[in-house]
Scaffold this motif. Structure first.
Motif, short mmCIF file in Angstrom:
data_model
loop_
_atom_site.label_atom_id
_atom_site.label_comp_id
_atom_site.label_asym_id
_atom_site.label_seq_id
_atom_site.Cartn_x
_atom_site.Cartn_y
_atom_site.Cartn_z
N THR A 88 0.82 -1.20 0.00
CA THR A 88 0.00 0.00 0.00
C THR A 88 0.86 1.25 0.00
O THR A 88 1.97 1.29 0.51
CB THR A 88 -0.91 0.03 1.24
OG1 THR A 88 -0.11 -0.13 2.41
CG2 THR A 88 -1.94 -1.07 1.18
N ARG B 100 -1.74 7.43 -1.78
CA ARG B 100 -2.54 7.29 -3.00
C ARG B 100 -3.59 6.18 -2.92
O ARG B 100 -4.65 6.29 -3.50
CB ARG B 100 -1.62 7.00 -4.19
CG ARG B 100 -0.72 8.16 -4.56
CD ARG B 100 -0.01 7.88 -5.87
NE ARG B 100 0.88 6.73 -5.77
CZ ARG B 100 1.47 6.17 -6.82
NH1 ARG B 100 1.22 6.62 -8.02
NH2 ARG B 100 2.28 5.14 -6.65
N ALA B 101 -3.25 5.11 -2.26
CA ALA B 101 -4.09 3.92 -2.37
C ALA B 101 -5.32 3.99 -1.47
O ALA B 101 -5.32 4.62 -0.42
CB ALA B 101 -3.27 2.69 -2.00
N SER C 201 -6.21 -1.77 -0.73
CA SER C 201 -5.67 -1.88 -2.08
C SER C 201 -4.27 -1.28 -2.09
O SER C 201 -3.83 -0.67 -1.12
CB SER C 201 -6.56 -1.16 -3.10
OG SER C 201 -6.51 0.25 -2.90
N TRP D 253 -0.49 -0.55 -4.89
CA TRP D 253 0.10 -0.48 -6.22
C TRP D 253 1.04 -1.65 -6.46
O TRP D 253 1.82 -2.02 -5.61
CB TRP D 253 0.85 0.84 -6.40
CG TRP D 253 -0.09 2.01 -6.46
CD1 TRP D 253 -0.50 2.77 -5.42
CD2 TRP D 253 -0.76 2.48 -7.61
NE1 TRP D 253 -1.39 3.73 -5.85
CE2 TRP D 253 -1.57 3.58 -7.21
CE3 TRP D 253 -0.77 2.13 -8.96
CZ2 TRP D 253 -2.36 4.29 -8.08
CZ3 TRP D 253 -1.55 2.85 -9.84
CH2 TRP D 253 -2.34 3.92 -9.41
N ASN E 274 -3.15 -0.41 -9.87
CA ASN E 274 -3.76 -0.32 -8.55
C ASN E 274 -4.73 -1.48 -8.37
O ASN E 274 -5.70 -1.62 -9.12
CB ASN E 274 -4.49 1.01 -8.38
CG ASN E 274 -4.96 1.24 -6.95
OD1 ASN E 274 -6.06 1.68 -6.70
ND2 ASN E 274 -4.10 0.90 -5.99
N SER F 112 -6.90 -4.27 -5.65
CA SER F 112 -7.44 -4.56 -4.33
C SER F 112 -7.17 -6.02 -3.99
O SER F 112 -6.79 -6.82 -4.84
CB SER F 112 -8.96 -4.30 -4.30
OG SER F 112 -9.62 -5.11 -5.26
#
Length: 908
Positions: A633, A637-638, A642, A644, A680, A682
Motif C-alpha cells: 500500500t 494514493r491507495a 488496495s 500499487w 492499482n 485490491s
C-alpha cells in the motif's frame, strides 16, 4: 506439419518404439540387437568407505541411478563420495551361440570396474562418457546358466581424474542406461573409446554440393579370414534413397580393420539450419559373402557449412547468425544426474521454444539424447570435457584428459548440431601455489602445455569443427600465459554486475577483449545473475537474488551481445537451476542463475528471452511464485485494502494494451522487450489481459488471473487483513515454502506499524550491496527469511484495533562462526569469513512491564545459523497499540522475522 516439430514428436516416441523393436529383433538375431539391461540391479555402498556404518542394506534399483539424490540437499556439509557396487544377472541363451555380447555402459561417475563371474575385465576412468566391454569370453555359455555381472563405481576424489573441483555436484552412480549389444562375429566396433565405430563427416562446398566421408572400424572375431561387403545408403526424411555405395573388404581373423567409403556428387541437398533442421539418414550395413546381414548402423546427416569470423561473428551456410542460447547442467530436482531421456529432451524443447539456437553442453559430455534433440530441433552445440578450475601436473591426469577428449569426439562425432569441441573451463580460477610465484608460473606453463596437446589431439581427431577454451574474466592472466592463442576461438565467462562491477561494464569488457585479440573469434560462454524465484524486489540491487534484478541484468547483456558484430554469440548461465552442494546463499546447494527452476518451471527471465529471440508475435504477463502477487500500500494514493503493483509484461510487439477486469488501462510501448505497468489492485482475484499490436494490428494476447495479497498500512482502517508477515531487516518480498508472502520491513510511522530504532544487518567489508548473510540457515528451507535481520532494535510497534492476536517472533544468530569453504566463484569474498566471531547476545522480550521471554540467547539455545521460534497469544486493549520491546542485557537485541495474526477484534 512444421518439420521441426515433426522431428520433436519423433524424438518423443522413438524411445518407446526402441524397446519394442529390440524385443522383436531378438527373435530374429540377425545383425545388431540392443537389449536394455537397466532393471533390477542390486545396489549397496561399500561399508569400508563409510564412517560409523556397520552394515549397508542391499537395494534393488533400476538405472539410471544416483546415490547422492538426498545427501546433497541436507544441512550437513559434503556428500557421499566413495565406493559402491551394482550387481545383476545374465542367463545365457542358446540363440546367442554365434553372438558376441558387449556390455555398453552409458555413464558411471567417475571410476568403474566391470567384474564378470568374479573376474575383473575392464576399468574405466571418467564419469561423463560411455564405454564398451566385450564380456563374451567371461560368460558361462550354457542355457539358463546364471552369470553374475558386478559394476563397482566410485565418485571419490582422485587427483588424476578431472574434474577436481567445480561449481556443480559430482553425483555418483550409473546414471545413464546400460545395454547388452548382441553382435555378429563381424561387426562395427570401438572398444577403446565407446563409440559405434563409425564416423560420418558430411561436407558442403560453396556451391552447395555435398560429400560424405565415412570412416569406420570393423572387428572380425572369427578364426578365419572373411569377405564382406560394406554398403551405405543415404535416404531423405521421407525414406527415399538418394545414393548407395558399396565396397568389398577382406577381414583378417581376430583383428580390427579400418575402412573408408565416400559418397560424392550429392547435388544441392537440402541444408540443415536452426530454421529448417533437415536431416537425412545414412544407413550403413555389413553383409557376408552370401548376402546375409551382419551389422547395421543408422546415423543422422545434416548438410551445413559454418565459420567463425573475428570481426563479423558466426556464419552458417554462408549467412550471418548470432548464436544465442544457454549452457546446461544435466541434473534435475529429486533425481540428481539420473534423469530419464524424455525429461532431458524437454530441456531442448524449452530452449527452442525460448527462441534459442545454441546450447553449450557444460561442463562435460551429456546424454546422447541431448545431441539427438539438437540435431532434430536445429540447435547448434558446443561440447566439452570436464577440465574445470585446475589441473594436476601428472602424466596420469594428462592421459586421462586425452582419453576423455577422444571418447567425447568419437562418441558424438556424428551429430551435425555440434560445431565446437571444448576442453578447458576457467582453468586458472583456482591456480595452485598462490604463495610461491615462481612455482605458480611453472604451474601455468603446465596448464598451457596440456592445452597445446589437447588442441593438437582435437584437430587431429576432427578438422571440421572449431576448438574452444572458456576463460573467466581475468583476461590479463589468460593472455599473458599464452592460453588465449591456443584454441581456434575463445569463450569468456563474464559477470560484471554480479560478482563485481556494474552491468554497464560488460560492453566495455567485450571491447577490451576484442581490441587485445582482434584476430580471435569471441563467444560469451557464461553470464548470469542468481534469480531465486521466491524473492521479489521493487528496487532491485546487485546480489539481492531477486528475479527483478536478473531481468535487468539479462537485458543489459543481451543488448550488448546482439549489437556487437564481433561477438559470435552468448550462452546464458544457465538454462535451469542446478545442484552445487557447496553453495549456501538464499537457496542452499542450488545455483539459481537458471532461466528455468530446478524442476524446469519458467522464470520471468525465460519470458524475457522469448521476447528478445522469438520471431513470431509474443506477449507474456510476468508470473510470481505460487501465482500470488503481493501489493504494497501507498498511504498517499491507495484506497484502504488496495495498493500499487509493478506488473511486468514481456513482448516483442510495437505496443501493448493492458486490461484489468475488462477495463482498459491504456497502451504502452515495450522498452528492451518489456514494460513495468503500475496497476492499482485490491485484495483478491483479478483478471488481467495483455493485447499486443504490430503495426497497429492485434497479433497476440496473454491472459492471467492474479490472486493479490495486500500489505496493510493502516491496520485499524483495513478491516480485511488476517495476518501480517514481515521479513525483518529486508527490502525484498519472500514467498515461503507454504506459499505465504513475507513483506519488506519498514520503520514505524504513526497510524501504521514498524520497528523503532534498529539497524539492518549487513556483512562487513564485502565491497558490494549486500542483504544480510548468504550462509545456510540450518533446519529450514526458508533461508531468505532468516538471512536478514534487525540488530539493536528498541521495539516493534503495531497500531491496531483492540482484540485478540497471536504474535510469532523468529531469531537466527548470524554472527557466529561458519567454517564452510568460501565459494570459488564469489571472487570478492575469497579469503573473508562468512561468519564472524560469536557474539554473546542476551535480551528480554516485553510488552509494557510483562515479560514474554527472559534471557533470550539464540546462540546458546539453538546455535549459530539456526532458527529460534517464539509464539505468544496477546490481547490488545486500551489505547489500541501493541509495542513489543527488546531489552538488551548483553550485546544488541536482534529479530529476523515477525508474524502478527488477527484472532478476534473486539467490538467498540
Amino acid at each position: 506439419m512444421n518439420i521441426i516439430f515433426k522431428q520433436v514428436i519423433s524424438l518423443c516416441y522413438i524411445g518407446c518404439l526402441f524397446l519394442s523393436w529390440n524385443l522383436h529383433a531378438q527373435t530374429v538375431l540377425d545383425g545388431r540387437v540392443s537389449v536394455d539391461f537397466s532393471s533390477n540391479w542390486k545396489f549397496r555402498k561399500d561399508e569400508a568407505s563409510i564412517d560409523h556404518v556397520v552394515k549397508q542394506k542391499v537395494q534393488t534399483v533400476d538405472l539410471p541411478h544416483s546415490w547422492n539424490v538426498d545427501d546433497v540437499m541436507d544441512d550437513t556439509p559434503g556428500y557421499f563420495r566413495g565406493a559402491t557396487q551394482y550387481q545383476n544377472t545374465i542367463y545365457w541363451k542358446t540363440s546367442w551361440k554365434n553372438k558376441r555380447i558387449v556390455l555398453h555402459v552409458g555413464a558411471a561417475n567417475q571410476e568403474a570396474a566391470i567384474i564378470v563371474n568374479g573376474k575383473e575385465i575392464k576399468a574405466h576412468r571418467g564419469g561423463y562418457t560411455a564405454f564398451n566391454i566385450d564380456i563374451t569370453n567371461n560368460l558361462v555359455r550354457k542355457e539358463n546358466v546364471k552369470n553374475t555381472v558386478v559394476i563397482q563405481v566410485t565418485n571419490r576424489y582422485n587427483q588424476d581424474i578431472a574434474p577436481l573441483s567445480g561449481d556443480f555436484t559430482f553425483f555418483g552412480g550409473i546414471y545413464r542406461k546400460v545395454f547388452l549389444l548382441l553382435l555378429d562375429q563381424i561387426h562395427f566396433a570401438d572398444l577403446l573409446y565407446g563409440s559405434s565405430g563409425l564416423r560420418v563427416n558430411a561436407k558442403v562446398d560453396a556451391q552447395a554440393n555435398a560429400t560424405i566421408n565415412l570412416d569406420g572400424d570393423i572387428q572380425n572375431t572369427s578364426a578365419s579370414r572373411q569377405a564382406v561387403v560394406i554398403e551405405t545408403t543415404l535416404v531423405d526424411s521421407d525414406g527415399v534413397t538418394i545414393k548407395t555405395v558399396r565396397k568389398k573388404e577382406s577381414l583378417k581373423p581376430h583383428a580390427y580393420s579400418n575402412f573408408r567409403l565416400d559418397l560424392t556428387d550429392i547435388v544441392q541437398p537440402r541444408l540443415w539450419s536452426p530454421d529448417l533442421p533437415y536431416l537425412y539418414h545414412l544407413i550403413t550395413r555389413i553383409y557376408d559373402s552370401k548376402g546375409s546381414l551382419l551389422d547395421r548402423l543408422d546415423n543422422p546427416v545434416g548438410f551445413r557449412w559454418f565459420s567463425f569470423d573475428a570481426e563479423k561473428g558466426f556464419f552458417l551456410n554462408g549467412k550471418a547468425l548470432k548464436l544465442i542460447g544457454a549452457s546446461r547442467h544435466q541434473d534435475f530436482q529429486g533425481m540428481g544426474n539420473a534423469v530419464p531421456e524424455e525429461l532431458q529432451i524437454q530441456d531442448l524443447v524449452k530452449l527452442k521454444a525460448m527462441g534459442g539456437n545454441f546450447l553449450r553442453v557444460a561442463h562435460y559430455p551429456q546424454d546422447p539424447a541431448i545431441l539427438k534433440a539438437c540435431d532434430s530441433l536445429g540447435i547448434l552445440a558446443s561440447v566439452e570435457i570436464p577440465l574445470v578450475n585446475e589441473i594436476t601436473e601428472s602424466p596420469a591426469f594428462a592421459n586421462h584428459s586425452f582419453q576423455m577428449q577422444k571418447e567425447m569426439i568419437r562418441q558424438y562425432f556424428n551429430h551435425p548440431s555440434i560445431v565446437i569441441w571444448g576442453y578447458m573451463n576457467e582453468i586458472f580460477l583456482r591456480p595452485h601455489f598462490p604463495k610461491d610465484k615462481d612455482r605458480q608460473e611453472k604451474y601455468f606453463k603446465s596448464v598451457v602445455s596440456l592445452a597445446q596437446k589437447l588442441e593438437a589431439l582435437t584437430r587431429s581427431e576432427d578438422s571440421s569443427r572449431y576448438t574452444m577454451i572458456a576463460n573467466h574474466g581475468n583476461f590479463d592472466l589468460y593472455h599473458r600465459t599464452g592460453l588465449t592463442k591456443i584454441p581456434m576461438l575463445v569463450g569468456w565467462n563474464l559477470y560484471p554486475g554480479w560478482y563485481g562491477g556494474k552491468i554497464a561494464d560488460f560492453g566495455k569488457q567485450l571491447e577490451h577483449i576484442h581490441q587485445q585479440l582482434p584476430d580471435k573469434p569471441l563467444l560469451v560462454t557464461e553470464y548470469g545473475a542468481d534469480a531465486d524465484y521466491r524473492i521479489r524486489a521493487s528496487k532491485p540491487i546487485r546480489f539481492d537474488k531477486s528475479v527483478e534484478y536478473a531481468v535487468m541484468y539479462h537485458q543489459g547483456y543481451l543488448n550488448e551481445i546482439l549489437q556487437k558484430p564481433f561477438v559470435s554469440g552468448g550462452a546464458a548461465w544457465n538454462l535451469s537451476d542446478f545442484n552445487s552442494e557447496t553453495r549456501e546463499e538464499s537457496m542452499p546447494h542450488i545455483n539459481t542463475k537458471g532461466l528455468l527452476t530446478w524442476d524446469r518451471k519458467a522464470k520471468n527471465t525465460y519470458f524475457l528471452y522469448q521476447a528478445y529471440l522469438k520471431t513470431e508475435p509474443f506477449v507474456k504477463i510476468g508470473i510470481t511464485h505460487g501465482g500470488k502477487w503481493g501489493v504494497r500500500t501507498d498511504p498517499g494514493r491507495a484506497l484502504i485494502g488496495s495498493g500499487w503493483l509493478q506488473l511486468p509484461i514481456f513482448s516483442n510487439a510495437d505496443s501493448v494494451e493492458l486490461l484489468l477486469d475488462g477495463v482498459s488501462l491504456g497502451v504502452n510501448k515495450p522498452v528492451d522487450k518489456m514494460m513495468v505497468w503500475a496497476v492499482n489492485l485490491s485484495r483478491g482475484s483479478h483478471r488481467v489481459k495483455a493485447v499486443a499490436f504490430y503495426e497497429g494490428k492485434l497479433s497476440c494476447v496473454d491472459e492471467s488471473v492474479m490472486d493479490c495479497e495486500v500489505l496493510p498500512y493502516d491496520l485499524k482502517k483495513d478491516k480485511d487483513w488476517k495476518e501480517l508477515r514481515i521479513n525483518a531487516g529486508d527490502n525484498r518480498e519472500y514467498i515461503d515454502s507454504m506459499g505465504n508472502r513475507w513483506f519488506p520491513d519498514q520503520p514505524y510511522e504513526t497510524g501504521s506499524w514498524g520497528y523503532i530504532k534498529g539497524e539492518k544487518y549487513r556483512m562487513k567489508n564485502t565491497g558490494r550491496e549486500n542483504l544480510g548473510t548468504d550462509v545456510n540457515i540450518r533446519g529450514t528451507g526458508d533461508d531468505p527469511l532468516f538471512q536478514t535481520q534487525l540488530q539493536g532494535l528498541e521495539s516493534y510497534r503495531f497500531d491496531l484495533p483492540n482484540g485478540d492476536y497471536e504474535i510469532e517472533l523468529f531469531f537466527a544468530e548470524l554472527d557466529g562462526p561458519n567454517h564452510k569453504e568460501d565459494l570459488l566463484y564469489d571472487l570478492e569474498q575469497q579469503g573473508k569469513k562468512k561468519g564472524q566471531q560469536s557474539i554473546d547476545r542476551i535480551f528480554d522480550i516485553r510488552i509494557g512491564e510483562q515479560i514474554l521471554a527472559a534471557d533470550v540467547n539464540a546462540l546458546n539455545e539453538v546455535g549459530a545459523f539456526k532458527v529460534l521460534h517464539r509464539k505468544f497469544p496477546l490481547q490488545v486493549q486500551g489505547d489500541g497499540n501493541l509495542t513489543i520491546s527488546f531489552i538488551a542485557k548483553k550485546g544488541e537485541p536482534m529479530l529476523n522475522a515477525i508474524r502478527l495474526k488477527k484472532l478476534q477484534i473486539n467490538k467498540p
